[in-house]
Design an enzyme around this catalytic site. Structure first.
Site, mmCIF file in Angstrom:
data_model
loop_
_atom_site.group_PDB
_atom_site.id
_atom_site.type_symbol
_atom_site.label_atom_id
_atom_site.label_comp_id
_atom_site.label_asym_id
_atom_site.label_seq_id
_atom_site.Cartn_x
_atom_site.Cartn_y
_atom_site.Cartn_z
ATOM 1 N N HIS A 109 -2.119 10.301 -16.818
ATOM 2 C CA HIS A 109 -2.155 9.964 -15.399
ATOM 3 C C HIS A 109 -2.046 11.205 -14.495
ATOM 4 O O HIS A 109 -1.942 11.077 -13.287
ATOM 5 C CB HIS A 109 -1.026 8.986 -15.059
ATOM 6 C CG HIS A 109 -1.069 7.737 -15.896
ATOM 7 N ND1 HIS A 109 -2.171 6.921 -15.919
ATOM 8 C CD2 HIS A 109 -0.162 7.187 -16.737
ATOM 9 C CE1 HIS A 109 -1.939 5.905 -16.758
ATOM 10 N NE2 HIS A 109 -0.735 6.057 -17.261
ATOM 11 N N ARG B 53 3.434 -10.733 1.220
ATOM 12 C CA ARG B 53 4.482 -9.945 0.565
ATOM 13 C C ARG B 53 5.730 -10.790 0.311
ATOM 14 O O ARG B 53 6.134 -11.592 1.153
ATOM 15 C CB ARG B 53 4.878 -8.729 1.441
ATOM 16 C CG ARG B 53 3.715 -7.838 1.819
ATOM 17 C CD ARG B 53 3.056 -7.202 0.607
ATOM 18 N NE ARG B 53 3.978 -6.431 -0.189
ATOM 19 C CZ ARG B 53 4.263 -5.133 0.011
ATOM 20 N NH1 ARG B 53 3.690 -4.483 0.987
ATOM 21 N NH2 ARG B 53 5.122 -4.511 -0.779
ATOM 22 N N PRO C 44 6.587 3.799 -2.711
ATOM 23 C CA PRO C 44 7.745 4.548 -2.186
ATOM 24 C C PRO C 44 7.794 4.456 -0.669
ATOM 25 O O PRO C 44 6.757 4.512 -0.009
ATOM 26 C CB PRO C 44 7.447 5.982 -2.633
ATOM 27 C CG PRO C 44 6.542 5.845 -3.801
ATOM 28 C CD PRO C 44 5.712 4.619 -3.529
ATOM 29 N N GLU C 45 8.984 4.265 -0.140
ATOM 30 C CA GLU C 45 9.165 4.167 1.312
ATOM 31 C C GLU C 45 9.920 5.411 1.797
ATOM 32 O O GLU C 45 10.116 6.345 1.029
ATOM 33 C CB GLU C 45 9.917 2.863 1.643
ATOM 34 C CG GLU C 45 9.184 1.636 1.090
ATOM 35 C CD GLU C 45 9.934 0.318 1.302
ATOM 36 O OE1 GLU C 45 10.664 0.195 2.287
ATOM 37 O OE2 GLU C 45 9.772 -0.586 0.466
ATOM 38 N N LYS D 186 5.714 7.835 5.294
ATOM 39 C CA LYS D 186 5.651 7.950 3.837
ATOM 40 C C LYS D 186 4.756 9.113 3.405
ATOM 41 O O LYS D 186 4.348 9.189 2.251
ATOM 42 C CB LYS D 186 5.128 6.636 3.251
ATOM 43 C CG LYS D 186 5.926 5.398 3.688
ATOM 44 C CD LYS D 186 5.246 4.129 3.219
ATOM 45 C CE LYS D 186 5.892 2.888 3.819
ATOM 46 N NZ LYS D 186 5.178 1.655 3.456
ATOM 47 N N ARG E 105 -2.503 4.504 -10.565
ATOM 48 C CA ARG E 105 -3.570 3.701 -9.948
ATOM 49 C C ARG E 105 -4.552 4.500 -9.100
ATOM 50 O O ARG E 105 -5.519 3.957 -8.594
ATOM 51 C CB ARG E 105 -2.944 2.550 -9.143
ATOM 52 C CG ARG E 105 -2.156 1.615 -10.071
ATOM 53 C CD ARG E 105 -1.598 0.428 -9.350
ATOM 54 N NE ARG E 105 -2.637 -0.450 -8.875
ATOM 55 C CZ ARG E 105 -2.400 -1.571 -8.198
ATOM 56 N NH1 ARG E 105 -1.153 -1.919 -7.935
ATOM 57 N NH2 ARG E 105 -3.381 -2.330 -7.790
#
Ligand SMILES: [Zn+2]
Length: 283
Positions: A94, A270, A2-3, A54, A119
């Protein structure tokens, strides 16, 4: 990851729904992602939610704050309703932390804020509010578009480095909030080749690029961010910016300006998407 627009969407949701509530309890399921003493925040009221780059900061009434970085796959889910739901309504395998919240104005139900993270790269830290900006993550952030990044500052940053412009945009120590999605989109909109050296941009290009950055971020915030991977808002709803991508993940498709095909290269590992006709190598 997420940005700025995605984290801002989370911040706005938290501001609207959890500010004014008291933290009644915390259940930590992943102790490696939670730092500080959870007992400190139990009983405190949430008085505000801030965002830098962020990162999120939930400020409490007892002069402590909860700093959160969702990193790659972290998500916050909020669950409240007139019918008291089971505390595991949004919990799944999660779920790493569950905050039980109590509204001052309602005796009829509790609500829950879940931190889920596939993750497990994200983190939550309890720190004194006056020390939260000393955390290395916040301390090292560069100026932020739509906040304190103006043209003179932007030009200083560009002129001080010979790295490719795209890498500079994504370097959180130089400029905060922009990741791979919005770097690609802004460079396309500004018609700048992503591998151009940052220091080679002239004033007109810098102005155009800063304007493009602000435009893509603003537009994305308006429509709830971009839902790539698993990003969703506090209620599990996807953003819509991914339906408006100009170049990101569109290699082989037609450029919306010139109908040339969008290409993909790698910069710093990237995926980088651009139109070779609109974003020429030498300007
Ligand atoms: Zn084009």
């Amino acid at each position: 990851m997420p940005e700025l627009p995605e984290v801002e969407t989370i911040r706005r949701g938290l501001e609207k729904y959890v500010v004014g509530q008291q933290i009644a309890d915390i259940n930590i399921l992943s102790s490696k992602q939670f730092f500080g003493d959870p007992k400190i925040v139990i009983g405190a009221e949430i008085i505000g939610v801030r965002r830098f780059g962020k990162g999120l900061i939930i400020d409490l009434s007892n002069d402590f704050s909860i700093a959160i970085h969702v990193k790659m796959t972290g998500n916050l889910f909020y669950d409240a309703g007139p019918v008291r739901r089971s505390p595991d309504a949004h919990a799944n395998k999660h779920t790493r932390v569950i905050f039980k919240l109590k509204s001052k104005n309602s005796k009829s139900w509790d609500s829950y804020l879940y931190y889920n993270d596939i993750r497990k790269f994200g983190w939550i830290r309890v720190v004194e509010t006056k020390k939260v900006m000393d955390l290395p993550f916040f301390k090292s952030l560069g100026p932020e578009p739509l906040r304190d990044l103006d043209l003179p500052l932007f030009r200083d940053i560009l002129s001080s480095t010979t790295a490719p412009i795209k890498s500079v945009l994504m370097d959180q120590h130089k400029i905060s909030g922009i990741g791979n999605i919005y770097a690609n989109e802004a460079l396309f909109l500004a018609k700048i080749y992503p591998l151009r050296l940052a220091s080679s941009l002239h004033q007109g290009e810098a102005r155009r690029l800063l304007g493009a950055i602000e435009e893509v971020l603003r537009k994305s915030i308006t429509i709830g961010g971009a839902s790539m991977a698993n990003y969703v808002n506090l209620f599990g709803k996807k953003g819509a910016y991914q339906e408006n991508f100009l170049v990101y993940k569109r290699e082989g498709e037609k450029c919306s300006f010139c109908k040339n095909l969008i290409e993909k290269i790698k910069i710093g590992g990237r995926g980088t998407f651009y139109c070779p006709k609109c974003q020429r190598e030498v300007s």
